[in-house]
Design a protein around this motif. Sequence first.
Motif, short mmCIF file in Angstrom:
data_model
loop_
_atom_site.label_atom_id
_atom_site.label_comp_id
_atom_site.label_asym_id
_atom_site.label_seq_id
_atom_site.Cartn_x
_atom_site.Cartn_y
_atom_site.Cartn_z
N UNK A 20 9.24 11.17 2.25
CA UNK A 20 8.15 10.24 1.91
C UNK A 20 7.00 10.43 2.89
N UNK A 21 5.80 10.67 2.35
CA UNK A 21 4.65 10.80 3.24
C UNK A 21 4.19 9.44 3.77
N UNK A 22 4.47 8.40 2.98
CA UNK A 22 4.04 7.03 3.30
C UNK A 22 5.18 6.10 2.86
N UNK A 23 5.13 4.84 3.19
CA UNK A 23 6.13 3.91 2.64
C UNK A 23 5.95 3.84 1.12
N UNK A 24 7.05 3.89 0.39
CA UNK A 24 6.95 3.93 -1.09
C UNK A 24 7.97 3.00 -1.72
N UNK A 25 7.73 2.77 -3.02
CA UNK A 25 8.73 2.09 -3.84
C UNK A 25 9.28 3.12 -4.81
N UNK A 26 10.59 3.21 -4.87
CA UNK A 26 11.25 4.22 -5.70
C UNK A 26 12.03 3.54 -6.82
N UNK A 27 12.00 4.18 -7.99
CA UNK A 27 12.83 3.71 -9.11
C UNK A 27 13.84 4.80 -9.43
N UNK A 28 15.11 4.43 -9.45
CA UNK A 28 16.16 5.37 -9.84
C UNK A 28 16.40 5.21 -11.33
N UNK A 29 16.29 6.32 -12.07
CA UNK A 29 16.24 6.28 -13.54
C UNK A 29 17.47 6.98 -14.12
N UNK A 30 18.01 6.41 -15.19
CA UNK A 30 19.28 6.87 -15.75
C UNK A 30 19.12 8.06 -16.70
N UNK A 31 18.67 9.19 -16.16
CA UNK A 31 18.66 10.45 -16.93
C UNK A 31 18.68 11.58 -15.91
N UNK A 32 19.44 12.62 -16.21
CA UNK A 32 19.50 13.75 -15.30
C UNK A 32 19.73 15.03 -16.08
N UNK A 33 20.15 16.06 -15.36
CA UNK A 33 20.25 17.34 -16.08
C UNK A 33 21.35 17.34 -17.13
N UNK A 34 22.34 16.43 -16.98
CA UNK A 34 23.35 16.33 -18.05
C UNK A 34 22.75 15.76 -19.33
N UNK A 35 21.58 15.19 -19.23
CA UNK A 35 20.87 14.66 -20.41
C UNK A 35 19.74 15.59 -20.84
N UNK A 36 19.75 16.79 -20.31
CA UNK A 36 18.70 17.74 -20.67
C UNK A 36 17.41 17.55 -19.89
N UNK A 37 17.44 16.67 -18.89
CA UNK A 37 16.30 16.60 -17.99
C UNK A 37 16.52 17.70 -16.95
#
Length: 376
Positions: free
Chosen positions: A273-290
């Motif tokens: 992180x270059x600065x303080x941030x807010x992160x969202x963890x999202x329910x899709x990954x490479x098993x979903x073709x992402x």
Amino acid sequence: MSSPQSSRTGPLSLLEVHLDRVRRNYLALQKMLTRGADCAAVVKADAYGLGAAAIVPELYKANCRHFFATHASEGMAVRTALGDYEAQVYLLHGPAGATPEDIAHRKLVPVLNTPGDIEYWSGVAKKTGIKRSAVIHIDTGMNRLGLSAAETGWLKNNTDILKPLDVRYLMSHLACADTPEHPKNKEQLEKFRALTAQLGIPCRLSFANSAGIFLGADYHFDQVRPGCALYGINPQNTPSNPMQGVVTLKARILQIREAAAGETTGYGATYRMPTPVKLATISAGYADGYLRSITGNGMVYVGGQKCPVVGRVSMDAIVADVTAVKPLPPVGGWAEIIGQHQTVDDVAAQAGTIGYEILTSLGGRYTRVYAGQETT
Ligand SMILES: *Cc1c(COP(=O)(O)O)cnc(C)c1O
């Protein structure tokens, strides 16, 4: 101090297919065929991953009467999807993978790609005394499937072998149609004309894929075979896409967290992180073709706001920087991966691949919703 949660019972990820837009894409392509060619639909690989069972009947309702699958098993699924609707179903990989009885029973028409295919299918027809339908594929420069020039010469000298067959089409396939100025297009066109004329079999001709349709009427012949354009992929390397996107793909935010400057996220701790941030963890990954290759280039949209995907794509999850989203999204809110703000081609560019691979990689974990059925 938990974040607000919008949904705990809805699906974690959603793949919505807009069937009305598939039909509209089909009709738009058909309208381009000024010389009365038939517009088939290529529905191989489960309609490019979107679900042949739902898409095939909708295309039929848009007056499509020719469907291309690849494997015999896919052709059978297309036939099942058609139910009582009458239409031709072709198998691009030929009569392999099923018995001749099953192929005949499901009224599938194999594409014969080799002299061996032709000998086999002709032999089956001769033995059973029943004419067998077929398409003959002639290679014009793809060098992947189809009779070579020498093999086409062999066929010309052995046309008796075709007597037990009902040859519906001679077909070929373009290698570079997505690049209109590529000299290979004209070369293949001329080769197709020459080889089909040389063969002298009175027969309908099938040549253009989606991109080939856009090369003009010379390329249309008696049948065109679009696939990608039906599913909203831009068929040519043009900045604006003449087709409509048909997919909305979204996944839930599982967690919102704060990270301080200097912290990292994800496997390998590759993103700091270059600065303080807010992160969202999202329910899709490479098993979903992402695809994991999107790492470093991904974008998702949260609350209509473009958010970079940070850190490595993992199997089930990605992490987006949602600092700029105001108000902060709730846990359980949606992140749009494909849809109103971002096309399948955009995601493909982020992954360094083509829209075809994104769609056919989508996988089985999305809750699939089909919208816009034709009501008849
Ligand atoms: C896949 C395929 C098509 C459809 O191609 P698109 O580029 O998706 O339109 C047409 N013909 C053959 C032989 C194919 O393999």
